[in-house]
Design a protein around this motif. Structure first.
Motif, PDB file in Angstrom:
ATOM      1  N   ASN A  54       5.876 -21.832  16.069  1.00  0.00           N
ATOM      2  CA  ASN A  54       5.520 -23.228  15.857  1.00  0.00           C
ATOM      3  C   ASN A  54       6.633 -24.007  15.158  1.00  0.00           C
ATOM      4  OD1 ASN A  54       2.693 -24.957  14.335  1.00  0.00           O
ATOM      5  ND2 ASN A  54       3.834 -25.418  16.159  1.00  0.00           N
ATOM      6  N   ILE A  55       7.280 -23.355  14.171  1.00  0.00           N
ATOM      7  CA  ILE A  55       8.354 -24.034  13.428  1.00  0.00           C
ATOM      8  C   ILE A  55       9.734 -23.670  13.967  1.00  0.00           C
ATOM      9  CG2 ILE A  55       6.956 -24.176  11.326  1.00  0.00           C
ATOM     10  CD1 ILE A  55       8.575 -21.854  10.184  1.00  0.00           C
ATOM     11  N   ASN A  56       9.742 -22.910  15.068  1.00  0.00           N
ATOM     12  CA  ASN A  56      10.992 -22.566  15.754  1.00  0.00           C
ATOM     13  C   ASN A  56      11.913 -21.711  14.886  1.00  0.00           C
ATOM     14  OD1 ASN A  56      11.973 -22.912  18.389  1.00  0.00           O
ATOM     15  ND2 ASN A  56      13.627 -24.226  17.656  1.00  0.00           N
ATOM     16  N   SER A  57      11.321 -20.740  14.175  1.00  0.00           N
ATOM     17  CA  SER A  57      12.093 -19.874  13.288  1.00  0.00           C
ATOM     18  C   SER A  57      12.201 -18.472  13.879  1.00  0.00           C
ATOM     19  CB  SER A  57      11.448 -19.797  11.901  1.00  0.00           C
ATOM     20  OG  SER A  57      12.096 -18.834  11.109  1.00  0.00           O
ATOM     21  N   THR A  58      13.398 -18.090  14.324  1.00  0.00           N
ATOM     22  CA  THR A  58      13.618 -16.766  14.904  1.00  0.00           C
ATOM     23  C   THR A  58      13.379 -15.670  13.870  1.00  0.00           C
ATOM     24  OG1 THR A  58      15.277 -17.721  16.371  1.00  0.00           O
ATOM     25  CG2 THR A  58      15.274 -15.338  16.147  1.00  0.00           C
ATOM     26  N   ALA A  59      13.808 -15.908  12.628  1.00  0.00           N
ATOM     27  CA  ALA A  59      13.662 -14.894  11.567  1.00  0.00           C
ATOM     28  C   ALA A  59      12.196 -14.554  11.312  1.00  0.00           C
ATOM     29  CB  ALA A  59      14.320 -15.398  10.281  1.00  0.00           C
ATOM     30  N   VAL A  60      11.345 -15.569  11.304  1.00  0.00           N
ATOM     31  CA  VAL A  60       9.909 -15.343  11.070  1.00  0.00           C
ATOM     32  C   VAL A  60       9.293 -14.566  12.228  1.00  0.00           C
ATOM     33  CG1 VAL A  60       7.671 -16.475  10.760  1.00  0.00           C
ATOM     34  CG2 VAL A  60       9.683 -17.381   9.603  1.00  0.00           C
ATOM     35  N   VAL A  61       9.685 -14.902  13.458  1.00  0.00           N
ATOM     36  CA  VAL A  61       9.167 -14.193  14.636  1.00  0.00           C
ATOM     37  C   VAL A  61       9.575 -12.720  14.588  1.00  0.00           C
ATOM     38  CG1 VAL A  61       9.262 -14.041  17.153  1.00  0.00           C
ATOM     39  CG2 VAL A  61       9.156 -16.277  16.058  1.00  0.00           C
ATOM     40  N   ILE A  62      10.827 -12.456  14.216  1.00  0.00           N
ATOM     41  CA  ILE A  62      11.303 -11.067  14.107  1.00  0.00           C
ATOM     42  C   ILE A  62      10.505 -10.319  13.042  1.00  0.00           C
ATOM     43  CG2 ILE A  62      13.258  -9.639  13.365  1.00  0.00           C
ATOM     44  CD1 ILE A  62      15.098 -11.670  14.745  1.00  0.00           C
ATOM     45  N   GLY A  63      10.230 -10.975  11.917  1.00  0.00           N
ATOM     46  CA  GLY A  63       9.432 -10.350  10.868  1.00  0.00           C
ATOM     47  C   GLY A  63       8.052  -9.955  11.362  1.00  0.00           C
ATOM     48  N   ALA A  64       7.431 -10.835  12.165  1.00  0.00           N
ATOM     49  CA  ALA A  64       6.105 -10.533  12.718  1.00  0.00           C
ATOM     50  C   ALA A  64       6.163  -9.340  13.669  1.00  0.00           C
ATOM     51  CB  ALA A  64       5.562 -11.760  13.449  1.00  0.00           C
ATOM     52  N   MET A  65       7.231  -9.249  14.461  1.00  0.00           N
ATOM     53  CA  MET A  65       7.362  -8.134  15.405  1.00  0.00           C
ATOM     54  C   MET A  65       7.552  -6.808  14.672  1.00  0.00           C
ATOM     55  SD  MET A  65       9.513  -9.669  18.648  1.00  0.00           S
ATOM     56  CE  MET A  65      10.810 -10.526  17.768  1.00  0.00           C
ATOM     57  N   LEU A  66       8.208  -6.863  13.508  1.00  0.00           N
ATOM     58  CA  LEU A  66       8.439  -5.637  12.742  1.00  0.00           C
ATOM     59  C   LEU A  66       7.143  -5.030  12.215  1.00  0.00           C
ATOM     60  CD1 LEU A  66      11.668  -6.482  10.708  1.00  0.00           C
ATOM     61  CD2 LEU A  66      11.366  -4.559  12.267  1.00  0.00           C
ATOM     62  N   ILE A  67       6.187  -5.878  11.825  1.00  0.00           N
ATOM     63  CA  ILE A  67       4.944  -5.348  11.240  1.00  0.00           C
ATOM     64  C   ILE A  67       3.828  -5.210  12.274  1.00  0.00           C
ATOM     65  CG2 ILE A  67       5.480  -6.276   8.961  1.00  0.00           C
ATOM     66  CD1 ILE A  67       3.557  -8.543   9.472  1.00  0.00           C
ATOM     67  N   SER A  68       4.077  -5.623  13.510  1.00  0.00           N
ATOM     68  CA  SER A  68       3.040  -5.564  14.540  1.00  0.00           C
ATOM     69  C   SER A  68       2.759  -4.124  14.961  1.00  0.00           C
ATOM     70  CB  SER A  68       3.485  -6.368  15.764  1.00  0.00           C
ATOM     71  OG  SER A  68       2.710  -6.014  16.888  1.00  0.00           O
ATOM     72  N   PRO A  69       1.467  -3.718  15.036  1.00  0.00           N
ATOM     73  CA  PRO A  69       1.116  -2.359  15.467  1.00  0.00           C
ATOM     74  C   PRO A  69       0.749  -2.271  16.953  1.00  0.00           C
ATOM     75  CG  PRO A  69      -0.757  -3.386  14.383  1.00  0.00           C
ATOM     76  CD  PRO A  69       0.304  -4.445  14.505  1.00  0.00           C
ATOM     77  N   LEU A  70       1.189  -3.212  17.770  1.00  0.00           N
ATOM     78  CA  LEU A  70       0.767  -3.268  19.176  1.00  0.00           C
ATOM     79  C   LEU A  70       1.304  -2.124  20.032  1.00  0.00           C
ATOM     80  CD1 LEU A  70       0.933  -7.057  20.177  1.00  0.00           C
ATOM     81  CD2 LEU A  70      -1.038  -5.550  20.359  1.00  0.00           C
TER      82      LEU A  70
END
Length: 446
Positions: A54-70
Motif C-alpha cells: 500500500n505504501i510502496n515499500s519493498t523493505a516492508v514487503v520483504i519483511g512480511a515474506m520472511l515471517i510468512s509460513p505459507l
C-alpha cells in the motif's frame, strides 16, 4: 579426466550431508498444519505485506515474506506426492486452502479500510505472471526442498520465501477484491497459483531423486489405489504446467519483439515514447503508443504497422495515440505522465526515457498547442498584451476517488488594466486559438 568427473560428482552430490528421511518428513509435516501461533503469524504477515504494498515499500514487503509460513503446506503437498502419502496430501491441501482464504480475507479487509487506494508499483508488479515467475518458483522450490533435506538447514528457507514471493500476490488479489478490480484479482491469484504448483513440482522431483522411502500399505489393493490417485494428481498438475510454461515463453518472446519494434521504429528516429501499452491478450493483439514531436498520417501508421512483420508481430494492430484521437483522453494522459515524474524516487538517476522527455519538454509543450506567433497576434488584437505563457498544471480533486486531471493556465502580461469586456473577448479568442479549454490569468506589469 576421470578424477575431474569424480570430483564434480562429489561436489554436486545431494546425498552428502543428507538428513535422515524420517526426520525430514517429520520436520515438513510439522509446518503443514496451521493453528495457534502459525495462524497468528500468517495474519500478521499478510497485514504487514498489505501495508508494504500500500505504501510502496519493498523493505516492508520483504519483511512480511520472511515471517510468512505459507511454504509449509506447499512443500507438504510435494512431499506427500513423492512418498505416496495420500493422507498427508489431503491435509496439506486443506491447510493450503485455509491459509489462502484467511490471507484473502485479511488483505481484502485491510484494503477496504485503508485511505490509500491508489495502485502503487509494488502492487502492479504482481498482477501479471511471466515465464520468469515460473522459473523463480521452480528454482526456489528446488532450493527449498534441498535445504530442508540437509542436516544443517542454513539460511536457504528465508531466501526461498523472498524469491518465490507467495505473500505479495495474495495481498494484491485482496486489493483487487476490495476495489472490485477483477483483472487485478485474477492476475495476482493466477501468479500465486503458479508459485504454488511449481514449488510443489520442484519438491516432488527432489523427493523422487533422493529416493525417499514410500509409505507402505498393509492392504496391497489400497496401496495400488493410492498410487493410481497420486499418479493422476501428478499428471493433472504436470500437463497444464508444461502448457503454461510454453505459453508464457511465447508471450515473453512477443513482448520482447514488441519492445524492440518500438525502440527501433520510434526511439531511434528521435521520437521519444511517452506512452506504450502492449495488449497481448486482446483480439486482435494491439500495441498502443504515443510519441513526442510527431503526428503520424494514416499512411505512415499503415507503413509502421507493416514493419511489424519483420519483428514477428503478425496480426498485431498499431494504435497511435495522438492529439486527433477522439477516443484518447489527452488531459488524463498528460496528468499521468506528470504524476510519474512526481512519484519517481528523486535519489535514482533519470532513465533514458525520462532524460529524453526532459530534453524535448520545451518542444513538446510547443507542439501541444498551435502557439506560433500567438503573443504577437494577441498584441495586434489587444494592445495591452505584452507577453503570455501557457502551462499545464495537475489538478487534484479533494475526493480521493477522483482521477487527477490537467488544467491549462494562460498567463497574460498586460501593461495597463483591460476592461472586463475585453478580458472576456481575449479569453474566448485564446480558447479558439489554442484549440483547448483554459483558465486565463491577467497580470498587470508596470
Amino acid at each position: 579426466m576421470n578424477r575431474f568427473l569424480v570430483g564434480l560428482r562429489d561436489l554436486f552430490n545431494l546425498h552428502t550431508d543428507k538428513e535422515r528421511d524420517a526426520k525430514t518428513i517429520e520436520s515438513i509435516e510439522k509446518n503443514v498444519s496451521f493453528k495457534g501461533a502459525n495462524a497468528w503469524i500468517l495474519a500478521f504477515a499478510i497485514l504487514i505485506a498489505s501495508i508494504g504494498l500500500n505504501i510502496n515499500s519493498t523493505a516492508v514487503v520483504i519483511g512480511a515474506m520472511l515471517i510468512s509460513p505459507l511454504m509449509g503446506p506447499i512443500m507438504g503437498a510435494g512431499l506427500s506426492l513423492g512418498i505416496n502419502d495420500f493422507e498427508l496430501f489431503k491435509r496439506s491441501l486443506i491447510n493450503l486452502l485455509f491459509t489462502t482464504v484467511i490471507s484473502l480475507i485479511t488483505s481484502t479487509l485491510y484494503f477496504v479500510i485503508t485511505p490509500i487506494d491508489a495502485a502503487q508499483s509494488e502492487l502492479l508488479a504482481r498482477t501479471f505472471p511471466t515465464i520468469y515467475d515460473v522459473l523463480i518458483a521452480f528454482l526456489g522450490g528446488l532450493a527449498g526442498i534441498v535445504a530442508a533435506t540437509r542436516m544443517e538447514k542454513g539460511n536457504a528457507i528465508p531466501g526461498v520465501a523472498i524469491a518465490t514471493a507467495l505473500m505479495p500476490p495474495l495481498c494484491t488479489a485482496g486489493y483487487g477484491l476490495a476495489t472490485s478490480q477483477w483483472l487485478f484479482f485474477l492476475g495476482a491469484f493466477y501468479l500465486y497459483l503458479i508459485n504454488c504448483v511449481f514449488i510443489c513440482l520442484a519438491t516432488l522431483l527432489i523427493v523422487k531423486y533422493l529416493k525417499f522411502r514410500k509409505k507402505e500399505y498393509v492392504d496391497e489393493e489400497q496401496g495400488r489405489k493410492v498410487r493410481r490417485i497420486i499418479s493422476i494428481i501428478v499428471t493433472v498438475m504436470l500437463i497444464p504446467s508444461i502448457y503454461l510454461a510454453y505459453t508464457l515463453v511465447i508471450e515473453n518472446r512477443y513482448r520482447e519483439n514488441a519492445a524492440k519494434y518500438l525502440e527501433e521504429t520510434f526511439e531511434e528516429n528521435d521520437h521519444p515514447i511517452l506512452y506504450k501499452k502492449i495488449n497481448y491478450r486482446s483480439d486482435p493483439k494491439t500495441i498502443e503508443v504515443a510519441v513526442l514531436n510527431k503526428v503520424y498520417t494514416p499512411e505512415e501508421i499503415q507503413a509502421n504497422e507493416k514493419r511489424m512483420l519483420k519483428y514477428g508481430l503478425k496480426g498485431t494492430k498499431l494504435v497511435m495515440r495522438q492529439s486527433d484521437d477522439t477516443a484518447f483522453d489527452a488531459n488524463a494522459f498528460k496528468a499521468s505522465i506528470l504524476q510519474e515524474f512526481l512519484k519517481r524516487d528523486k535519489t535514482e538517476p533519470l532513465s533514458a526515457q525520462e532524460q529524453a522527455l526532459l530534453k524535448v519538454a520545451p518542444a513538446a509543450v510547443a507542439n501541444l498547442y498551435p502557439t506560433n506567433n500567438i503573443a504577437s497576434e494577441a498584441n495586434a488584437l489587444f494592445s495591452e498584451v505584452k507577453h503570455l505563457s501557457i502551462a499545464d498544471h495537475i489538478n487534484f480533486g479533494a475526493d480521493s476517488t477522483m482521477k487527477p486531471d490537467t488544467l491549462t493556465v494562460v498567463t497574460v502580461g498586460i501593461d495597463k488594466q483591460m476592461p472586463k469586456k475585453q478580458q472576456v473577448q481575449l479569453e474566448a479568442w485564446l480558447q479558439k486559438r489554442i484549440q483547448h479549454k483554459c483558465v486565463v490569468w491577467f497580470r498587470l506589469e508596470q
